[in-house]
Design a protein around this motif. Structure first.
Motif: not given
Length: 231
Positions: A84, A88, A92, A146, A149, A152-153
């Motif tokens: 994980t 991430v 990012g 997750l 995340a 958002g990605y």
């Protein structure tokens, strides 16, 4: 015949991209260990091809593309590891790269109202609506943190692809075509990556190959778009 440095770097990148994609699609553990040598070389080689291109020195997209692809390099390095936290960190880093791409595209793009009304941007938005939330829910089921995340990605990735379609007409047509194609392949690659990681239950080597092949081709076309914008 002596080839210019930029063209030489393009050929080196193409070779690395083919080899790394084939390694990614292999079932052999030794092939995946070899990627610790091939994958980290991809983005530095591609950036070298751009910064040594004399015509690209006049390109309005040169700096933002270099920043974006160096951020992608960080993502590549992070995703060599599993788990994980590396995921991430990698996501990012790629998100920073997409933000850099967006900055360059918006500085030399059409007005926001024109972009929103364009068919291409609406197509990208539809692709996000049909994949982003689904992948976010699937990721959240595996690990709650997750979900946001991934959503958002997926959003910033779609924004990058949408803004790529809105470059102004004073940017050469060849540059615009390369940029749109590259952003589209990047979107396809990361969507397949999300499906492989969060939806499918078994490893599929062919999908691993497709993820890397479309990613490396997308980054190449984005770099070529930036170079052609200076001609």
């Amino acid at each position: 015949m002596h080839l210019p440095t930029s063209r030489t770097m393009c050929w080196v990148y193409a070779g690395l991209a083919v080899v790394d994609s084939l390694l990614a699609g292999s079932r052999r553990p030794a092939a995946h260990r070899t990627r610790y040598a091939t994958k980290p070389l991809l983005m530095p080689t591609l950036v070298a091809s751009l910064v040594t291109d004399r015509a690209a020195r006049r390109s309005p997209l040169r700096t933002s593309t270099v920043v974006a692809q160096l951020a992608g390099w960080g993502g590549d390095l992070a995703l060599l590891r599993h788990g994980t936290k590396p995921f991430v960190v990698g996501a990012g880093s790629f998100a920073v790269g997409h933000a850099a791409y967006i900055t360059g595209f918006r500085r030399h793009g059409r007005r926001r109202a024109e972009l929103v009304q364009s068919t291409s941007a609406r197509t990208v938005a539809a692709a996000w609506l049909t994949s982003g939330p689904v992948l976010a829910v699937a990721a959240g089921r595996k690990e709650r943190a997750l979900g946001p995340a991934v959503l958002g990605y997926a959003t910033i990735l779609a924004a990058m692809a949408a803004t790529a379609t809105g470059l102004r007409s004073d940017v050469p047509p060849a540059a615009r075509r390369s940029t749109v194609a590259g952003a589209g392949l990047f979107l396809v690659s990361d969507t397949m990556l999300g499906v492989r990681k969060f939806v499918l239950r078994t490893e599929t080597p062919r999908l691993e190959f497709a993820v890397m092949a479309t990613y490396t081709a997308g980054q190449y076309l984005l770099a070529r778009g930036a170079a052609r914008a200076g001609r």
